[in-house]
Structures are given as structure tokens and as C-alpha cells.
Design a protein around this motif. Structure first.
Motif, PDB file in Angstrom:
ATOM      1  N   ALA A  44       0.840  -1.203   0.000  1.00 47.19           N
ATOM      2  CA  ALA A  44       0.000   0.000   0.000  1.00 47.19           C
ATOM      3  C   ALA A  44       0.875   1.252   0.000  1.00 47.19           C
ATOM      4  CB  ALA A  44      -0.935  -0.010   1.208  1.00 47.19           C
ATOM      5  N   ASN A  45       1.916   1.243   0.795  1.00 42.04           N
ATOM      6  CA  ASN A  45       2.835   2.377   0.862  1.00 42.04           C
ATOM      7  C   ASN A  45       3.576   2.575  -0.459  1.00 42.04           C
ATOM      8  OD1 ASN A  45       4.053   4.474   2.591  1.00 42.04           O
ATOM      9  ND2 ASN A  45       5.935   3.336   2.184  1.00 42.04           N
ATOM     10  N   ASP A  46       3.900   1.466  -1.136  1.00 47.19           N
ATOM     11  CA  ASP A  46       4.612   1.539  -2.416  1.00 47.19           C
ATOM     12  C   ASP A  46       3.697   1.941  -3.573  1.00 47.19           C
ATOM     13  OD1 ASP A  46       6.929   0.772  -1.134  1.00 47.19           O
ATOM     14  OD2 ASP A  46       6.884  -1.297  -1.867  1.00 47.19           O
ATOM     15  N   ASN A  47       2.385   1.871  -3.368  1.00 48.22           N
ATOM     16  CA  ASN A  47       1.400   2.175  -4.415  1.00 48.22           C
ATOM     17  C   ASN A  47       0.348   3.153  -3.899  1.00 48.22           C
ATOM     18  OD1 ASN A  47       2.029   0.047  -6.678  1.00 48.22           O
ATOM     19  ND2 ASN A  47       2.199  -1.046  -4.738  1.00 48.22           N
ATOM     20  N   GLY A  52      -5.470  -2.113  -3.157  1.00 48.74           N
ATOM     21  CA  GLY A  52      -4.868  -3.435  -3.062  1.00 48.74           C
ATOM     22  C   GLY A  52      -5.912  -4.380  -2.488  1.00 48.74           C
ATOM     23  N   ILE A  53      -5.739  -5.662  -2.727  1.00 45.95           N
ATOM     24  CA  ILE A  53      -6.686  -6.663  -2.238  1.00 45.95           C
ATOM     25  C   ILE A  53      -5.930  -7.677  -1.397  1.00 45.95           C
ATOM     26  CG2 ILE A  53      -8.323  -8.469  -2.892  1.00 45.95           C
ATOM     27  CD1 ILE A  53      -8.621  -7.009  -5.593  1.00 45.95           C
ATOM     28  N   ILE A  54      -6.489  -8.022  -0.258  1.00 43.08           N
ATOM     29  CA  ILE A  54      -5.941  -9.089   0.561  1.00 43.08           C
ATOM     30  C   ILE A  54      -7.063 -10.095   0.807  1.00 43.08           C
ATOM     31  CG2 ILE A  54      -6.329  -7.908   2.758  1.00 43.08           C
ATOM     32  CD1 ILE A  54      -3.521  -9.095   3.597  1.00 43.08           C
ATOM     33  N   THR A  55      -6.739 -11.383   0.686  1.00 43.14           N
ATOM     34  CA  THR A  55      -7.766 -12.416   0.749  1.00 43.14           C
ATOM     35  C   THR A  55      -7.443 -13.483   1.787  1.00 43.14           C
ATOM     36  OG1 THR A  55      -6.697 -13.822  -0.901  1.00 43.14           O
ATOM     37  CG2 THR A  55      -8.205 -12.138  -1.723  1.00 43.14           C
ATOM     38  N   GLU A  56      -8.472 -14.187   2.159  1.00 43.04           N
ATOM     39  CA  GLU A  56      -8.365 -15.398   2.979  1.00 43.04           C
ATOM     40  C   GLU A  56      -9.283 -16.440   2.354  1.00 43.04           C
ATOM     41  OE1 GLU A  56      -6.589 -16.618   5.253  1.00 43.04           O
ATOM     42  OE2 GLU A  56      -5.878 -15.078   6.631  1.00 43.04           O
ATOM     43  N   PRO A  57      -9.035 -17.726   2.604  1.00 41.45           N
ATOM     44  CA  PRO A  57      -9.874 -18.771   2.008  1.00 41.45           C
ATOM     45  C   PRO A  57     -11.348 -18.690   2.409  1.00 41.45           C
ATOM     46  CG  PRO A  57      -7.860 -19.728   2.838  1.00 41.45           C
ATOM     47  CD  PRO A  57      -7.884 -18.292   3.300  1.00 41.45           C
ATOM     48  N   ASN A  58     -11.623 -18.235   3.641  1.00 38.48           N
ATOM     49  CA  ASN A  58     -13.016 -18.154   4.074  1.00 38.48           C
ATOM     50  C   ASN A  58     -13.225 -16.936   4.974  1.00 38.48           C
ATOM     51  OD1 ASN A  58     -12.424 -18.991   6.825  1.00 38.48           O
ATOM     52  ND2 ASN A  58     -12.179 -21.042   5.995  1.00 38.48           N
ATOM     53  N   LEU A  94      -1.725   7.479   3.983  1.00 36.95           N
ATOM     54  CA  LEU A  94      -0.298   7.513   3.699  1.00 36.95           C
ATOM     55  C   LEU A  94      -0.013   8.814   2.951  1.00 36.95           C
ATOM     56  CD1 LEU A  94      -0.217   3.771   2.574  1.00 36.95           C
ATOM     57  CD2 LEU A  94       0.598   4.683   4.752  1.00 36.95           C
ATOM     58  N   LYS A  95       0.774   8.769   1.892  1.00 38.18           N
ATOM     59  CA  LYS A  95       1.006   9.966   1.074  1.00 38.18           C
ATOM     60  C   LYS A  95      -0.315  10.491   0.526  1.00 38.18           C
ATOM     61  CE  LYS A  95       5.385   7.986  -0.137  1.00 38.18           C
ATOM     62  NZ  LYS A  95       5.946   6.985  -1.005  1.00 38.18           N
ATOM     63  N   ASN A 115     -10.218  -3.156  -9.858  1.00 32.18           N
ATOM     64  CA  ASN A 115      -8.890  -2.736 -10.292  1.00 32.18           C
ATOM     65  C   ASN A 115      -8.008  -2.630  -9.060  1.00 32.18           C
ATOM     66  OD1 ASN A 115      -9.416  -2.464 -13.059  1.00 32.18           O
ATOM     67  ND2 ASN A 115     -10.356  -0.459 -12.724  1.00 32.18           N
ATOM     68  N   ALA A 116      -6.880  -3.307  -9.089  1.00 35.19           N
ATOM     69  CA  ALA A 116      -5.987  -3.295  -7.934  1.00 35.19           C
ATOM     70  C   ALA A 116      -4.534  -3.311  -8.400  1.00 35.19           C
ATOM     71  CB  ALA A 116      -6.258  -4.501  -7.045  1.00 35.19           C
ATOM     72  N   ALA A 117      -3.690  -2.658  -7.630  1.00 39.66           N
ATOM     73  CA  ALA A 117      -2.258  -2.629  -7.921  1.00 39.66           C
ATOM     74  C   ALA A 117      -1.583  -3.915  -7.475  1.00 39.66           C
ATOM     75  CB  ALA A 117      -1.602  -1.424  -7.226  1.00 39.66           C
TER      76      ALA A 117
END
Length: 120
Positions: A44-47, A52-58, A94-95, A115-117
Motif C-alpha cells: 500500500a505504501n509503495d502504491n 490493493g486486495i488481501i484475501t483469505e480462504p473463508n 499515507l502519502k 482494479n488493484a495494484a
């Protein structure tokens, strides 16, 4: 990063900025969730300004394990944020405001059109 007591495999994942696809396969208690929560913040800081997307199986793993770890990491790094619990979206200040969208892979079809980086 090394000064926060990372294991070798955690350090390698967190500092890698060149691999297009990273994988972390490890056993119970190896620090996978700890690592991905912090990697999400790094990405997230780099973009800045990009989702951004973060996932888990359930859903239970998402709400009971990952989200509390992301909150812990944000507090640890003193990053201001809001969390929209109904949409499962963190906004990091952040920025520029940068979102981390949290999704369960139980309904992975819902990821279509986002849309995600980056994705974890």
C-alpha cells in the motif's frame, strides 16, 4: 525490518520488491498471517492512491485472524486508518488515501472487475 525480530522467510517476503509472484508456504505458527499483513502495508505504501486486495480462504479466517492482524500492524507502524466493517475496506492515510480491500475467496467471483495494484 530485521530489527523487529523477523524469521528468515518472513524477511525475504517482506523485502522482495522484484518478484512478480511470491509464495509463502509454511506450517501452523510460522508467521504467515503476520507476514502478509505487513506485506500489504508495504505494498500500500509503495502504491499510494491505488487499491490493493488481501484475501483469505473463508470469511471466519478473514474476520477472526487476518483483519485483527492488519489492525495490529497498522498500530505498530503508527499508520492512521479507517476501517469500514460492512465493506471490509481499510483506508490508510499515507502519502494519499490508499485502500486495502479485504475479501473472502469463498465467493471469488466477486473479485471480478476490481482494479488493484496488488493482490495477496
Amino acid at each position: 525490518m530485521a530489527d523487529i525480530g523477523l524469521l528468515k522467510h518472513q524477511y525475504e517476503v517482506l523485502t522482495d520488491k522484484t518478484s512478480k509472484i511470491l509464495g509463502l508456504v509454511a506450517g501452523f505458527g510460522s508467521g504467515k498471517t503476520y507476514t502478509v499483513a505487513r506485506k500489504a502495508i508495504i505494498l500500500a505504501n509503495d502504491n499510494p492512491g491505488c487499491d490493493g486486495i488481501i484475501t483469505e480462504p473463508n470469511y471466519p479466517l478473514l474476520t477472526q485472524i487476518l483483519i485483527p492482524e492488519i489492525i495490529k500492524a497498522l498500530v505498530e507502524f503508527n499508520i492512521k486508518y479507517d476501517f469500514n466493517k460492512s465493506d471490509m475496506i481499510f483506508t490508510l492515510y499515507l502519502k494519499e488515501p490508499t485502500r486495502i480491500i479485504c475479501k473472502s475467496l469463498e465467493n471469488y467471483e466477486r473479485l471480478i472487475g476490481i482494479n488493484a495494484a496488488w493482490v495477496i
